[in-house]
Design a protein around this motif. Structure first.
Motif, PDB file in Angstrom:
ATOM      1  N   THR A 391       0.915  -1.232   0.066  1.00 53.85           N
ATOM      2  CA  THR A 391      -0.173  -0.027  -0.092  1.00 53.85           C
ATOM      3  C   THR A 391       0.996   1.176   0.116  1.00 53.85           C
ATOM      4  OG1 THR A 391      -1.565   1.270   1.263  1.00 53.85           O
ATOM      5  CG2 THR A 391      -0.182  -0.152   2.407  1.00 53.85           C
ATOM      6  N   THR A 392       0.452   2.348  -0.491  1.00 46.90           N
ATOM      7  CA  THR A 392       1.269   3.639  -0.457  1.00 46.90           C
ATOM      8  C   THR A 392       0.610   4.325   0.682  1.00 46.90           C
ATOM      9  OG1 THR A 392      -0.411   4.467  -1.975  1.00 46.90           O
ATOM     10  CG2 THR A 392       1.464   3.653  -3.025  1.00 46.90           C
ATOM     11  N   ASP A 393      -0.218   4.170   1.572  1.00 46.05           N
ATOM     12  CA  ASP A 393      -0.874   4.852   2.737  1.00 46.05           C
ATOM     13  C   ASP A 393      -0.055   4.184   3.962  1.00 46.05           C
ATOM     14  OD1 ASP A 393      -2.046   6.145   4.691  1.00 46.05           O
ATOM     15  OD2 ASP A 393      -4.194   5.882   3.811  1.00 46.05           O
ATOM     16  N   LEU A 394       0.894   4.570   4.228  1.00 43.68           N
ATOM     17  CA  LEU A 394       1.708   4.091   5.238  1.00 43.68           C
ATOM     18  C   LEU A 394       1.005   4.316   6.599  1.00 43.68           C
ATOM     19  CD1 LEU A 394       5.629   4.731   4.214  1.00 43.68           C
ATOM     20  CD2 LEU A 394       3.805   2.831   3.809  1.00 43.68           C
ATOM     21  N   THR A 395       0.438   5.427   6.781  1.00 50.39           N
ATOM     22  CA  THR A 395      -0.465   5.916   8.118  1.00 50.39           C
ATOM     23  C   THR A 395      -1.426   4.722   8.389  1.00 50.39           C
ATOM     24  OG1 THR A 395       0.037   8.063   7.779  1.00 50.39           O
ATOM     25  CG2 THR A 395      -1.681   7.344   9.349  1.00 50.39           C
TER      26      THR A 395
END
Length: 455
Positions: A391-395
């Motif tokens: 995923t590119t959403d690390l949060t």
């Protein structure tokens, strides 16, 4: 009788007699007698011996890697990397043993401390798929901690097993402290129950792990079990699909797919599934199957004929149940236990390729509607070794990794073992940890010491 059978040619190269009962008895007596003074040797001196093991491994890299390739079919480039990783692990523990085993004062309890004493002689039951690395990742910290070792290696890698003895001898390991013996499987139970064995470590199948756990439990002995896996490789809708697909090829097909931590179930959001499968299959098409001694080959034979037969059974049953065969799907003709790199698409949770561990070059792609479904499917397995999340959403990834049931979760990376980090699983993948400081302490007595001042 043990034999080296070349899985690339199906020819028997050498045969060896099993260790006699007298030899096993002598090895146990020697290990116990030598472990006691070894446990009192300063940590720095024990660590220096382990460092020399790493040096010997590197000096013998060519010979040892050729043995690995000969006996279990690993492509030679990967076999060389196995030796290098083993040597690096020896260096890591040699450098950090004193810190990991240092006495720990407890500030809130004046006069108290935690100390780490060795347990004694540990029985190691090791597998064939990484015949040097799997042993070294246990042996390096165990020796640093002051333990002795009896190694029962896999029956199809006898030359690798015997080579370990000569490596240890050249490194200056005290004679008898660590013995690699050609032990028949039916003799393992007696070893586990023997009072001279203090603990057991096993890397292998879940079925064998249950057997060893029951035997060790009956004898009240510590165990570390690293067992099977069906690792999920989760690709969310916002992932870098190109990067994920490229990594997926390595994640599934390294060591010809014969790894517990290989990704086996590729759980992909339907929004990007077509693109992922296209790129994944294109990467698989670039793999080269052939003689593992050829440095350009990336896929060698399976280690044994029965492994190939079992893999083909799993593929055929999954296709019959509705899986879409994108590429491969059959044993390759000619000599050797070769199987075509295989991708199954539209695999569903009830299919064999999803329910069982596939130990070879077969990937199962499973499509899901959203992230919640992906996490639920990833956890819908009896195994819990490793997982990869893309995923590119690390949060958001920080939140999702806490929901994934596995001993390790790698975000935007391929699951791997690293000497610095604890390694192991949950559920049917076993318990206990290897590697890192935790792995070194697994085979120690974590002893509380309370000292009041003298009056």
């Amino acid at each position: 009788m043990f034999r080296t059978l070349n899985p690339a040619t199906e020819s028997v190269v050498a045969t060896f007699d099993a260790a006699s009962p007298a030899r096993i008895e002598q090895a146990l007596d020697d290990a116990v007698a030598i472990q006691r003074p070894w446990s009192q040797v300063p940590i720095a001196q024990r660590a220096a011996v382990v460092a020399r093991i790493g040096e010997v491994l590197l000096r013998r890299k060519e010979t040892l890697s050729q043995l690995i390739t000969l006996e279990m079919g690993k492509p030679i480039v990967e076999a060389e990397a196995e030796i290098e990783k083993s040597a690096a692990t020896c260096g890591f523990y040699a450098a950090n043993a004193a810190q990991f085993l240092a006495d720990e004062p407890v500030a809130s309890a004046t006069g108290s401390q935690i100390v780490y004493d060795p347990l004694g002689v540990v029985l190691a039951v090791m597998p064939w798929n990484y015949p040097i690395w799997q042993f070294i990742r246990f042996a390096a910290p165990a020796l640093c901690a002051g333990n002795g070792i009896i190694l029962k290696h896999a029956g199809n890698v006898p030359q690798c097993a015997l080579a370990i003895n000569s490596v240890f001898a050249d490194a200056g390991v005290p004679p008898g402290l660590a013995a690699s013996l050609l032990i028949q499987p039916e003799n393992v139970a007696a070893l586990i129950s023997d009072s001279r064995i203090a603990a057991v470590t096993l890397t292998g199948s879940t079925a064998v792990g249950k057997l060893v756990a029951s035997q060790a439990g009956a004898a009240m002995k510590k165990q570390v079990l690293e067992l099977g896996g069906s690792d999920p490789f989760i690709v969310l809708a916002d992932a870098d699909v190109e990067r994920a697909a490229q990594a997926a090829v390595k994640a599934r097909f390294s060591n010809t797919g014969q790894s517990c931590i290989s990704s086996k179930r590729f759980i992909v959001d339907a929004a990007v599934a077509d693109r992922f499968v296209e790129l994944f299959c294109a990467g698989v098409a670039q793999l080269k199957v052939g003689a593992p001694t050829d440095r350009s080959v990336t896929i060698g034979p399976l280690a044994r004929a029965n492994l190939r037969d079992e893999l083909h059974r799993q593929v055929e049953l999954s296709v019959a149940a509705g899986a879409v065969l994108k590429t491969g799907g059959q044993p390759l003709p000619g000599q050797g236990f070769f199987y075509a790199p295989t991708v199954l698409d539209h695999v569903t949770p009830d299919m064999v390729a999803a329910r069982e561990e596939t130990f070879g070059p077969v990937a199962a792609v499973m499509r899901v509607k959203d992230t919640d479904a992906a996490i639920a499917l990833a956890n819908d397995t009896e195994f819990g070794l490793g997982a990869a999340l893309w995923t590119t959403d690390l949060t958001r990834a920080q939140q999702l990794v806490r929901k994934i049931e596995a001993g390790a979760v790698f975000v935007n990376s391929v699951v791997a073992s690293d000497a610095r980090l604890p390694f192991g699983g949950i559920k049917q993948s076993g318990y206990g940890r290897e590697l890192g400081a935790v792995g070194m302490r697994e085979f120690t007595n974590i002893k509380t010491v309370w000292i009041n001042p003298a009056r």
